[in-house]
Scaffold this active site. Structure first.
Site, PDB file in Angstrom:
ATOM      1  N   TYR A  71      -9.157 -57.666 -15.424  1.00 50.97           N
ATOM      2  CA  TYR A  71     -10.509 -56.431 -14.704  1.00 50.97           C
ATOM      3  C   TYR A  71     -11.719 -56.219 -14.431  1.00 50.97           C
ATOM      4  CZ  TYR A  71      -5.569 -54.744 -16.578  1.00 50.97           C
ATOM      5  OH  TYR A  71      -4.822 -54.664 -17.259  1.00 50.97           O
ATOM      6  N   ASN A 106      -2.346 -44.614 -11.042  1.00 52.34           N
ATOM      7  CA  ASN A 106      -3.168 -45.492 -11.079  1.00 52.34           C
ATOM      8  C   ASN A 106      -4.245 -45.352 -11.183  1.00 52.34           C
ATOM      9  OD1 ASN A 106      -1.711 -46.198  -8.195  1.00 52.34           O
ATOM     10  ND2 ASN A 106      -3.073 -44.825  -6.974  1.00 52.34           N
ATOM     11  N   ASP A 108      -7.548 -46.761 -10.592  1.00 52.63           N
ATOM     12  CA  ASP A 108      -8.720 -46.437  -9.697  1.00 52.63           C
ATOM     13  C   ASP A 108      -9.363 -45.958  -9.535  1.00 52.63           C
ATOM     14  OD1 ASP A 108      -6.619 -46.400  -6.580  1.00 52.63           O
ATOM     15  OD2 ASP A 108      -7.550 -44.616  -8.000  1.00 52.63           O
ATOM     16  N   HIS A 123      -1.739 -43.685 -16.797  1.00 51.81           N
ATOM     17  CA  HIS A 123      -1.940 -45.420 -17.096  1.00 51.81           C
ATOM     18  C   HIS A 123      -3.373 -45.717 -17.452  1.00 51.81           C
ATOM     19  CE1 HIS A 123       1.971 -46.433 -14.607  1.00 51.81           C
ATOM     20  NE2 HIS A 123       2.011 -45.628 -16.058  1.00 51.81           N
ATOM     21  N   CYS A 151     -16.827 -54.113 -30.376  1.00 54.00           N
ATOM     22  CA  CYS A 151     -16.883 -52.661 -30.703  1.00 54.00           C
ATOM     23  C   CYS A 151     -17.827 -52.809 -32.006  1.00 54.00           C
ATOM     24  CB  CYS A 151     -15.481 -51.985 -31.766  1.00 54.00           C
ATOM     25  SG  CYS A 151     -15.746 -50.637 -31.831  1.00 54.00           S
ATOM     26  N   CYS A 154     -16.478 -51.055 -35.270  1.00 53.85           N
ATOM     27  CA  CYS A 154     -15.432 -51.671 -36.257  1.00 53.85           C
ATOM     28  C   CYS A 154     -15.642 -53.411 -36.342  1.00 53.85           C
ATOM     29  CB  CYS A 154     -14.232 -51.394 -35.914  1.00 53.85           C
ATOM     30  SG  CYS A 154     -13.354 -51.115 -34.035  1.00 53.85           S
ATOM     31  N   GLY A 191       3.516 -43.158  -2.340  1.00 55.45           N
ATOM     32  CA  GLY A 191       3.713 -44.764  -2.292  1.00 55.45           C
ATOM     33  C   GLY A 191       3.350 -45.340  -3.927  1.00 55.45           C
ATOM     34  N   PRO A 218       6.599 -46.357   3.207  1.00 56.35           N
ATOM     35  CA  PRO A 218       6.702 -46.720   4.203  1.00 56.35           C
ATOM     36  C   PRO A 218       8.284 -48.206   3.908  1.00 56.35           C
ATOM     37  CG  PRO A 218       4.602 -47.431   3.494  1.00 56.35           C
ATOM     38  CD  PRO A 218       5.567 -46.603   2.129  1.00 56.35           C
ATOM     39  N   ALA A 234       0.895 -43.483   3.912  1.00 57.20           N
ATOM     40  CA  ALA A 234       0.211 -41.898   2.910  1.00 57.20           C
ATOM     41  C   ALA A 234      -0.573 -41.943   3.158  1.00 57.20           C
ATOM     42  CB  ALA A 234       0.020 -42.937   1.510  1.00 57.20           C
TER      43      ALA A 234
HETATM   44  C1  BV8 Z   1       6.234 -47.972 -22.674  1.00 54.68           C
HETATM   45  C2  BV8 Z   1      -1.812 -50.461 -15.704  1.00 54.68           C
HETATM   46  C3  BV8 Z   1       6.686 -47.887 -24.453  1.00 54.68           C
HETATM   47  C4  BV8 Z   1      -2.434 -51.469 -15.532  1.00 54.68           C
HETATM   48  C5  BV8 Z   1       0.742 -50.249 -15.003  1.00 54.68           C
HETATM   49  C6  BV8 Z   1      12.681 -47.139 -20.113  1.00 54.68           C
HETATM   50  C7  BV8 Z   1      11.653 -46.184 -20.167  1.00 54.68           C
HETATM   51  C8  BV8 Z   1      10.433 -46.542 -21.294  1.00 54.68           C
HETATM   52  C9  BV8 Z   1       9.661 -47.479 -20.702  1.00 54.68           C
HETATM   53  C10 BV8 Z   1      10.258 -48.540 -20.112  1.00 54.68           C
HETATM   54  C11 BV8 Z   1      11.778 -48.483 -19.873  1.00 54.68           C
HETATM   55  N1  BV8 Z   1      12.599 -48.946 -19.242  1.00 54.68           N
HETATM   56  C12 BV8 Z   1      11.568 -49.810 -18.569  1.00 54.68           C
HETATM   57  C13 BV8 Z   1      10.161 -49.750 -19.565  1.00 54.68           C
HETATM   58  C14 BV8 Z   1       9.325 -50.749 -20.439  1.00 54.68           C
HETATM   59  C15 BV8 Z   1       8.054 -50.499 -18.695  1.00 54.68           C
HETATM   60  C16 BV8 Z   1       8.634 -50.584 -17.321  1.00 54.68           C
HETATM   61  O1  BV8 Z   1       8.793 -49.819 -16.686  1.00 54.68           O
HETATM   62  N2  BV8 Z   1       9.084 -51.773 -16.763  1.00 54.68           N
HETATM   63  C17 BV8 Z   1       9.530 -51.425 -15.231  1.00 54.68           C
HETATM   64  C18 BV8 Z   1       8.875 -53.121 -14.983  1.00 54.68           C
HETATM   65  C19 BV8 Z   1      10.826 -51.757 -15.549  1.00 54.68           C
HETATM   66  N3  BV8 Z   1       7.354 -49.432 -19.159  1.00 54.68           N
HETATM   67  C20 BV8 Z   1       6.295 -49.597 -20.178  1.00 54.68           C
HETATM   68  O2  BV8 Z   1       5.741 -50.601 -20.744  1.00 54.68           O
HETATM   69  C21 BV8 Z   1       5.865 -48.655 -20.301  1.00 54.68           C
HETATM   70  N4  BV8 Z   1       5.434 -48.360 -21.670  1.00 54.68           N
HETATM   71  O3  BV8 Z   1       7.373 -47.797 -21.434  1.00 54.68           O
HETATM   72  O4  BV8 Z   1       5.732 -47.864 -23.889  1.00 54.68           O
HETATM   73  C22 BV8 Z   1       6.343 -47.799 -25.957  1.00 54.68           C
HETATM   74  C23 BV8 Z   1       5.957 -46.225 -26.553  1.00 54.68           C
HETATM   75  C24 BV8 Z   1       6.537 -46.022 -27.670  1.00 54.68           C
HETATM   76  C25 BV8 Z   1       5.830 -46.945 -28.535  1.00 54.68           C
HETATM   77  C26 BV8 Z   1       5.250 -48.344 -28.344  1.00 54.68           C
HETATM   78  C27 BV8 Z   1       5.438 -48.725 -26.569  1.00 54.68           C
HETATM   79  C28 BV8 Z   1       4.030 -49.045 -19.776  1.00 54.68           C
HETATM   80  C29 BV8 Z   1       4.190 -49.313 -18.154  1.00 54.68           C
HETATM   81  C30 BV8 Z   1       2.448 -49.009 -17.767  1.00 54.68           C
HETATM   82  C31 BV8 Z   1       2.270 -50.627 -17.410  1.00 54.68           C
HETATM   83  N5  BV8 Z   1       0.672 -50.154 -16.446  1.00 54.68           N
HETATM   84  N6  BV8 Z   1      -0.442 -50.272 -15.169  1.00 54.68           N
HETATM   85  C32 BV8 Z   1      -3.303 -52.104 -14.597  1.00 54.68           C
HETATM   86  O5  BV8 Z   1      -3.201 -51.373 -13.822  1.00 54.68           O
HETATM   87  O6  BV8 Z   1      -3.567 -53.244 -14.629  1.00 54.68           O
HETATM   88  S1  BV8 Z   1       2.114 -50.391 -14.303  1.00 54.68           S
HETATM   89  C33 BV8 Z   1       1.621 -50.543 -12.549  1.00 54.68           C
HETATM   90  O7  BV8 Z   1       2.925 -49.961 -11.934  1.00 54.68           O
HETATM   91  C34 BV8 Z   1       0.476 -49.720 -12.579  1.00 54.68           C
HETATM   92  O8  BV8 Z   1       0.206 -48.585 -13.301  1.00 54.68           O
HETATM   93  C35 BV8 Z   1       1.103 -48.825 -10.965  1.00 54.68           C
HETATM   94  O9  BV8 Z   1       0.734 -47.723 -10.765  1.00 54.68           O
HETATM   95  C36 BV8 Z   1       2.472 -49.116 -11.440  1.00 54.68           C
HETATM   96  C37 BV8 Z   1       3.980 -48.353 -11.023  1.00 54.68           C
HETATM   97  O10 BV8 Z   1       3.964 -48.896  -9.664  1.00 54.68           O
HETATM   98  P1  BV8 Z   1       3.694 -48.199  -8.237  1.00 54.68           P
HETATM   99  O11 BV8 Z   1       2.067 -47.130  -8.267  1.00 54.68           O
HETATM  100  O12 BV8 Z   1       4.815 -47.787  -8.107  1.00 54.68           O
HETATM  101  O13 BV8 Z   1       2.851 -49.233  -7.320  1.00 54.68           O
HETATM  102  P2  BV8 Z   1       4.690 -50.645  -6.880  1.00 54.68           P
HETATM  103  O14 BV8 Z   1       3.274 -51.619  -6.211  1.00 54.68           O
HETATM  104  O15 BV8 Z   1       5.668 -51.219  -7.381  1.00 54.68           O
HETATM  105  O16 BV8 Z   1       4.792 -49.954  -5.694  1.00 54.68           O
HETATM  106  C38 BV8 Z   1       3.959 -48.967  -4.519  1.00 54.68           C
HETATM  107  C39 BV8 Z   1       4.876 -48.578  -3.692  1.00 54.68           C
HETATM  108  O17 BV8 Z   1       4.052 -48.184  -2.690  1.00 54.68           O
HETATM  109  C40 BV8 Z   1       6.078 -49.104  -2.679  1.00 54.68           C
HETATM  110  O18 BV8 Z   1       7.301 -48.760  -2.850  1.00 54.68           O
HETATM  111  C41 BV8 Z   1       5.230 -49.521  -1.270  1.00 54.68           C
HETATM  112  O19 BV8 Z   1       6.295 -49.636  -0.449  1.00 54.68           O
HETATM  113  C42 BV8 Z   1       4.633 -47.609  -1.094  1.00 54.68           C
HETATM  114  N7  BV8 Z   1       3.307 -48.613   0.011  1.00 54.68           N
HETATM  115  C43 BV8 Z   1       3.277 -49.818   0.314  1.00 54.68           C
HETATM  116  N8  BV8 Z   1       1.726 -49.457   1.187  1.00 54.68           N
HETATM  117  C44 BV8 Z   1       1.793 -47.669   1.386  1.00 54.68           C
HETATM  118  C45 BV8 Z   1       2.639 -47.009   0.451  1.00 54.68           C
HETATM  119  N9  BV8 Z   1       3.038 -45.649   0.243  1.00 54.68           N
HETATM  120  C46 BV8 Z   1       2.892 -44.792   1.306  1.00 54.68           C
HETATM  121  N10 BV8 Z   1       1.905 -45.342   1.504  1.00 54.68           N
HETATM  122  C47 BV8 Z   1       1.810 -46.979   1.258  1.00 54.68           C
HETATM  123  N11 BV8 Z   1      -0.068 -47.054   2.584  1.00 54.68           N
END
Ligand code: BV8
Length: 251
Positions: A71, A106, A108, A123, A151, A154, A191, A218, A234
């Site tokens: 990070y 995001n 950022d 997030h 911390c 704690c 995006g 895209p 975007a």
């Molecule tokens: C949780 C932070 C439960 C850290 C991130 C159903 C319901 C609930 C949960 C789940 C579910 N199914 C699965 C789950 C579990 C999991 C999940 O979703 N897994 C996925 C992989 C299947 N979800 C979780 O674990 C979440 N927590 O559910 O907890 C719970 C509840 C109560 C009590 C206890 C537990 C937490 C999810 C968050 C994880 N953290 N990031 C960090 O960033 O370091 S996730 C990460 O993915 C980022 O935040 C990111 O933003 C996010 C989503 O991805 P995108 O933003 O869409 O990015 P990606 O690269 O995938 O896609 C980019 C897109 O942009 C593409 O389509 C591309 O074509 C496009 N693009 C590219 N260039 C351009 C463009 N578009 C426009 N212009 C361009 N130039």
């Protein structure tokens, strides 16, 4: 350069007459700033880094220093980058229309840096920190350290204040995001792969209230079958959309 996008008259009218607009952004909104996305293209972050090791609390427990440094390195890489035209158009849209909410996946801070207010961060934020017991930590006291400090309240480890996989989203943030999505008359996904939940539920909340769904991407995404897709980057599509809706060149 994306070809000039031809906009559907209904889409333009929906944006012009919108009562409430949500811009829902994912990593693709920051791609043209130089920040790697997670899953798209060869440079997707999860292609190089195992999300289990770097974006889960278990991964942090296994190797706090490795995750902390990942990070820190991402923060340092971002320090040389800045918001792109996509962030700037969305920030200006908020000022021009006053009924615009930004909901971002995001971490950022680029929407805020571009001048957006009222940004809902689902997030977390890479520039914020907390300890394992959720005590707040002053960022400037830790953000350049080589390994996670303890911390002062704690004694537990300090970590980035971001949402890792299998961690719940901030309750107030998600409740507000759901409320604004349900109240939106136009919901614009910018995006987003729509692969990550529960954030990816938001378009369904918008649709259930009759919102007009738009996506700017895209590539094909999981949202293609529901949204009116503007196939392009975007930072290139949004200024064209601004011109089509407001009749003025975005500059
Ligand atoms: C949780 C932070 C439960 C850290 C991130 C159903 C319901 C609930 C949960 C789940 C579910 N199914 C699965 C789950 C579990 C999991 C999940 O979703 N897994 C996925 C992989 C299947 N979800 C979780 O674990 C979440 N927590 O559910 O907890 C719970 C509840 C109560 C009590 C206890 C537990 C937490 C999810 C968050 C994880 N953290 N990031 C960090 O960033 O370091 S996730 C990460 O993915 C980022 O935040 C990111 O933003 C996010 C989503 O991805 P995108 O933003 O869409 O990015 P990606 O690269 O995938 O896609 C980019 C897109 O942009 C593409 O389509 C591309 O074509 C496009 N693009 C590219 N260039 C351009 C463009 N578009 C426009 N212009 C361009 N130039």
């Amino acid at each position: 350069m994306t070809d000039v996008v031809a906009f559907d008259d209904v889409l333009i009218k929906a944006l012009r007459e919108a009562k409430n607009v949500v811009f829902f952004t994912g990593a693709g909104a920051s791609a043209e700033s130089g920040i790697p996305t997670f899953r798209s293209g060869a440079d997707g972050l999860w292609g190089d880094f195992d999300m289990e090791d770097y974006a889960t609390s278990e991964g942090f427990t296994r190797n706090p220093k490795k995750v902390w440094q990942w990070y820190r390195d991402r923060r340092q890489d971002m320090a040389d980058l800045q918001p792109n035209t996509a962030h700037n158009v969305i920030a200006r849209w908020q000022k021009k229309a006053s009924n615009v909410t930004v909901i971002t996946q995001n971490i950022d801070n680029f929407h805020q840096d571009a001048g957006s207010d009222h940004v809902i961060e689902l997030h977390g934020n890479i520039h914020q920190f907390k300890c394992l017991n959720d005590h707040p930590v002053v960022a400037s006291s830790v953000n350049t350290l080589d390994e996670p400090p303890l911390c002062e309240i704690c004694g537990s480890l300090v970590r980035p204040d971001v949402v890792w996989f299998n961690e719940p989203l901030p309750q107030e943030a998600f409740e507000h995001a759901e409320m604004f999505s349900r109240e939106s008359s136009v919901f614009v996904a910018v995006g987003c792969s729509m692969d990550v939940y529960p954030a990816a539920f938001l378009p369904a909340f918008a649709a259930s209230s009759g919102a007009y769904l738009i996506q700017i991407n895209p590539e094909v995404s999981a949202f293609d079958k529901y949204a009116h897709t503007l196939r392009g980057k975007a930072g290139e599509v949004l200024p064209q959309l601004w011109l089509a809706v407001w009749g003025e060149v975005f500059s």
